[in-house]
Scaffold this active site. Sequence first.
Site, PDB file in Angstrom:
ATOM      1  N   GLY A  58       4.607   5.427   1.644  1.00  0.00           N
ATOM      2  CA  GLY A  58       3.201   5.045   1.543  1.00  0.00           C
ATOM      3  C   GLY A  58       2.786   5.156   0.090  1.00  0.00           C
ATOM      4  N   ASP A 246       1.001  -2.014  -1.115  1.00  0.00           N
ATOM      5  CA  ASP A 246       1.745  -1.258  -2.119  1.00  0.00           C
ATOM      6  C   ASP A 246       1.448  -1.756  -3.524  1.00  0.00           C
ATOM      7  OD1 ASP A 246       4.146   0.621  -0.856  1.00  0.00           O
ATOM      8  OD2 ASP A 246       3.399  -0.915   0.506  1.00  0.00           O
TER       9      ASP A 246
END
Length: 354
Positions: A58, A246
């Site tokens: 993450g 991302d």
Amino acid sequence: MNSQELRAVTWTAATEGGEPFPSLSLIDQTVLPHSLERLAVTTVDGLVDAIVRLVVRGAPAIGAAGAYGVALAMTQAGREGWDRARLDAEVTRIREARPTAVNLMVCVDRVKPFIDKGTAAVLAEADAIVQEDLAANHAMGAYGADWLLDRVPAAADRPLRILTHCNTGALATAGWGTALGVIRELHARGRLETVYADETRPLLQGARLTAWELAQEGIPHYVQADGAAAGTILRGEVDAAIVGADRVAANGDTANKVGTVGIALACAHAGIPFMVAAPTTTVDLTTPSGDAIHIELRGEDEVLEWAGVRTAPAASRGHNPAFDVTPGTLVTALVTERGVLEVAAGQTPKEALG
């Protein structure tokens, strides 16, 4: 354990030879949902391995791990007598452990100027990064929920049905979550009916991690195969899709877990919102468009094997991009801690956040 208590990345002290030993404590996301375990990382090698193996994953959580990783490198340098050149090289290894997630680079670069002031100064800045991310997540949750409740017609009559992909919750951040933070906010307001969580092949971050977080808080949900997502959307079973990112380019193109772009295309065809929730640390204004985003290719075994057992013919090769890029023209709303940009309508990050 609920999202308020869940911290994927913390600085702590392991015990070695009976003495406290500075370490980075990571929730091992490779063993969830069957076991909740923490991994004590005490070396740069250990941290790089943890990032590559997705023990920690993450974009915001990796960024936090990278910031604390600089302090970890400094403590290892003191133990092993590294010179400054070696320390800088090890910090660069941390910074480059995963190439697509821009938060890792941003957070390492943010704490690097504090190296000359000592480990305590680096740790203080890393702590600040974590606190800022947590605050940003709560702000995103509120902005995203407000926008959806105002823009989705069904919200006037009933709670919403939301589809999400990969894991964007407390496990992927400093706490609360990005896309899952919006979902949590809707649930807290009593405005969420259910969540469709894509399993997220090949490593099942949706089935293993998102579903685990939803179950921890009693949020109704279904786990579905990635290939079911478009059909679920086109059958009218979903009111909006919310995903994380991302890296977000200056024009609003978005890199996220592979499989995301298909969801965006289905949402566009169905005429429902496709929302991206990401902090401004994920927005990279130096990247002009998605064409310039480096897409990480992971090992073939992740798609050719399951639990160590070969599932494809011996002659088959594996193509395993970790991410894909969704054009900004398909991003109905980009939610950051500063508010909502309607990217498909022309509100680009370059113009709004530059």
